[in-house]
Enzyme design. Sequence first.
Site, PDB file in Angstrom:
ATOM      1  N   CYS A   2      82.201  70.270 -37.255  1.00  0.00           N
ATOM      2  CA  CYS A   2      82.672  71.553 -38.028  1.00  0.00           C
ATOM      3  C   CYS A   2      81.520  71.998 -38.906  1.00  0.00           C
ATOM      4  O   CYS A   2      80.428  71.005 -38.894  1.00  0.00           O
ATOM      5  CB  CYS A   2      83.723  71.103 -38.835  1.00  0.00           C
ATOM      6  N   GLY A  28      81.293  75.080 -34.833  1.00  0.00           N
ATOM      7  CA  GLY A  28      82.758  75.138 -34.472  1.00  0.00           C
ATOM      8  C   GLY A  28      83.083  76.629 -34.283  1.00  0.00           C
ATOM      9  O   GLY A  28      82.666  77.353 -34.993  1.00  0.00           O
ATOM     10  N   ASN A 103      84.144  68.367 -42.785  1.00  0.00           N
ATOM     11  CA  ASN A 103      83.343  68.077 -41.428  1.00  0.00           C
ATOM     12  C   ASN A 103      83.424  66.679 -41.232  1.00  0.00           C
ATOM     13  O   ASN A 103      82.864  65.813 -42.072  1.00  0.00           O
ATOM     14  CB  ASN A 103      81.847  68.744 -41.476  1.00  0.00           C
ATOM     15  N   GLY A 104      83.856  66.290 -39.975  1.00  0.00           N
ATOM     16  CA  GLY A 104      83.733  64.771 -39.834  1.00  0.00           C
ATOM     17  C   GLY A 104      85.158  64.411 -39.155  1.00  0.00           C
ATOM     18  O   GLY A 104      86.166  65.106 -38.888  1.00  0.00           O
ATOM     19  N   CYS A 237      74.254  60.265 -37.724  1.00  0.00           N
ATOM     20  CA  CYS A 237      74.503  60.530 -36.143  1.00  0.00           C
ATOM     21  C   CYS A 237      73.456  60.975 -35.479  1.00  0.00           C
ATOM     22  O   CYS A 237      72.835  62.045 -35.972  1.00  0.00           O
ATOM     23  CB  CYS A 237      75.779  61.505 -36.271  1.00  0.00           C
ATOM     24  N   TYR A 243      71.632  67.072 -30.121  1.00  0.00           N
ATOM     25  CA  TYR A 243      72.474  68.197 -29.574  1.00  0.00           C
ATOM     26  C   TYR A 243      73.018  68.893 -30.773  1.00  0.00           C
ATOM     27  O   TYR A 243      72.797  70.213 -30.526  1.00  0.00           O
ATOM     28  CB  TYR A 243      73.585  67.797 -28.556  1.00  0.00           C
ATOM     29  N   CYS A 384      83.235  58.921 -29.299  1.00  0.00           N
ATOM     30  CA  CYS A 384      82.734  58.944 -30.713  1.00  0.00           C
ATOM     31  C   CYS A 384      84.145  59.158 -31.609  1.00  0.00           C
ATOM     32  O   CYS A 384      85.066  59.851 -31.084  1.00  0.00           O
ATOM     33  CB  CYS A 384      82.163  60.337 -31.034  1.00  0.00           C
ATOM     34  N   CYS A 435      73.595  56.452 -36.187  1.00  0.00           N
ATOM     35  CA  CYS A 435      74.941  55.612 -35.478  1.00  0.00           C
ATOM     36  C   CYS A 435      74.559  56.089 -34.020  1.00  0.00           C
ATOM     37  O   CYS A 435      74.230  57.373 -34.027  1.00  0.00           O
ATOM     38  CB  CYS A 435      76.054  56.404 -35.922  1.00  0.00           C
ATOM     39  N   CYS A 438      77.967  56.167 -29.430  1.00  0.00           N
ATOM     40  CA  CYS A 438      78.327  56.934 -28.316  1.00  0.00           C
ATOM     41  C   CYS A 438      77.224  56.721 -26.989  1.00  0.00           C
ATOM     42  O   CYS A 438      77.691  56.740 -25.940  1.00  0.00           O
ATOM     43  CB  CYS A 438      78.360  58.510 -28.335  1.00  0.00           C
TER      44      CYS A 438
HETATM   45  P1  5GP Z   1      78.349  68.408 -18.835  1.00  0.00           P
HETATM   46  O1  5GP Z   1      77.583  68.347 -17.845  1.00  0.00           O
HETATM   47  O2  5GP Z   1      78.618  66.950 -19.197  1.00  0.00           O
HETATM   48  O3  5GP Z   1      79.739  68.911 -18.464  1.00  0.00           O
HETATM   49  O4  5GP Z   1      77.936  69.324 -19.910  1.00  0.00           O
HETATM   50  C1  5GP Z   1      76.567  68.917 -20.620  1.00  0.00           C
HETATM   51  C2  5GP Z   1      76.232  69.822 -21.541  1.00  0.00           C
HETATM   52  O5  5GP Z   1      77.363  70.096 -22.589  1.00  0.00           O
HETATM   53  C3  5GP Z   1      74.858  69.818 -22.225  1.00  0.00           C
HETATM   54  O6  5GP Z   1      74.132  71.004 -22.012  1.00  0.00           O
HETATM   55  C4  5GP Z   1      75.078  69.704 -23.763  1.00  0.00           C
HETATM   56  O7  5GP Z   1      73.985  70.565 -24.310  1.00  0.00           O
HETATM   57  C5  5GP Z   1      76.427  70.142 -23.874  1.00  0.00           C
HETATM   58  N1  5GP Z   1      77.207  69.288 -24.967  1.00  0.00           N
HETATM   59  C6  5GP Z   1      76.878  68.049 -25.273  1.00  0.00           C
HETATM   60  N2  5GP Z   1      77.830  67.619 -26.311  1.00  0.00           N
HETATM   61  C7  5GP Z   1      78.446  68.497 -26.344  1.00  0.00           C
HETATM   62  C8  5GP Z   1      79.590  69.038 -27.386  1.00  0.00           C
HETATM   63  O8  5GP Z   1      79.971  68.150 -28.193  1.00  0.00           O
HETATM   64  N3  5GP Z   1      79.970  70.389 -27.631  1.00  0.00           N
HETATM   65  C9  5GP Z   1      79.409  71.081 -26.639  1.00  0.00           C
HETATM   66  N4  5GP Z   1      80.118  72.134 -26.868  1.00  0.00           N
HETATM   67  N5  5GP Z   1      78.622  70.761 -25.601  1.00  0.00           N
HETATM   68  C10 5GP Z   1      78.126  69.710 -25.586  1.00  0.00           C
HETATM   69 MG    MG Z   2      73.511  72.495 -23.422  1.00  0.00          MG
END
Ligand code: 5GP
Ligand code: MG
Length: 461
Positions: A2, A28, A103-104, A237, A243, A384, A435, A438
């Site tokens: 969030c 979020g 958030n968390g 994290c 990401y 996670c 951390c 994952c």
């Molecule tokens: P996958 O191939 O696993 O379906 O998707 C990978 C994509 O998901 C990557 O482009 C990455 O940036 C994105 N991604 C990784 N973690 C998260 C997350 O926690 N939330 C969202 N919305 N996207 C994520």
């Molecule tokens: Mg992506």
Amino acid sequence: MCGIFGVYGHRDAAALTQLGLYSLQHRGQESAGIVAVDEGGRARVSRAMGLVSEGFEEAEMMELKGPIAIGHTRYSTAGASAIENAQPILARVRHGHIALAHNGNLTNAVELRRALEDGGAIFSSTMDSEVIVHRIARAQAKSPEARVAEALEGVEGAYCLMVVLDETVVVARDPHGWRPLVVGKLGDGFVFASETCALDIVGATLEREILPGEIVAIDEHGLRSIKGTEGAPVHRCVFEHVYFARPDSKVFGGSVDHSRRALGRQLAKECPSPGADIVFAVPDSSNSAALGYAAQSGIPYELALIRNHYIGRTFIQPTQAGRDAKVKVKYNPVRELLEGKSVVMVDDSIVRGTTTRGLVSLVRAAGAREVHMRVSSAPIISSCYYGIDTPRREELIAAQMTHDELVRHLGVDSLGYLSLDGMLAAMPEGPDGYCHACFSGRYPTAIPLEPELLRAGGGPR
Ligand code: 5GP
Ligand code: MG
């Protein structure tokens, strides 16, 4: 995950909070909300499902008066995606109100909730965050910050909190420091935010991070701090840098743009792609990492995938069918750049593999001769419990398949992940104090006894 944002001591507090939430939208997208407290101490709330741009009517914003406001953008990790779970929470209590944005993810929320329910507490949501509100309401300490500290004793897991107790704002960060939180100055007022990009949008200047374990209170007497856990090990994290956060933010004191480029450079060293014609990112989350890869390898960077900006983060789709359909809606390849080429596709992470698999087939259909997938993080192999929505190991593709199986499943010519050590070495403050559960399966704390129940909100079994 969030985004949280708060203002103390500015007459446009709610309007500034709305701006701040625009900058935290990436954290979020399920719901957004603002609580404002006026000079008479009256609290008002506005919450809606969906994006910040959809959530607040002008008339409603006019109602959110006063010099204090807190706001929240939600991406659910505990409790369903529904309006009763939108934040901030606003509760009327003896002599006043408690507003809270979190958030968390709390790891012992189910147990805490049961204990409260056994004592007669009534919950109006299925969020883990609501247990903190109940505990603050019960706390006996005198000062607002001491009440929050008392409420947080025995609360485990990840939290950055923004709380308004009557006319005092209290912010808190858990002792491990999983999630980022900063304080800035705006004129005579104070601004608090998950990421510094939200300070930029309101013109606030960054003062500092809220420290792990710190509780800060601010009222008419100024800003006070309780620093609880100096010297204790922190577990920020690493995925925030990989990401989650925006590249124009500083998180944990370091530039996300810098860390992502360093991840990309390290990836090019560990997993080169000799003979490839172009490098491209899966926009937007891996843009900076792909730039780092291109710079290190000398392979030209191209914009070979175009992203539709009117579509949100695909991962957030709750069902697999929804996620599949969305890949094509979200990305389109540039055939002129791909035809006949050997290409390096850089992404920041692979979670379920759905997006990646879909993209590889799009890129091949657009004429790419060879597709070399490079990932600027280590394989995600564990769930996670601290705020990222990757809860079940069975859904994590790197935990389910061998390297060769992954290559076949994703349909790539080669696949290279960054090593865990390489990833940590790219962090702005060095490899320690993160951390990486994952990626490594090494959890810094006890994990939830009943993770599925926690996700569902810990309600009746
Ligand atoms: P996958 O191939 O696993 O379906 O998707 C990978 C994509 O998901 C990557 O482009 C990455 O940036 C994105 N991604 C990784 N973690 C998260 C997350 O926690 N939330 C969202 N919305 N996207 C994520
Ligand atoms: Mg992506």
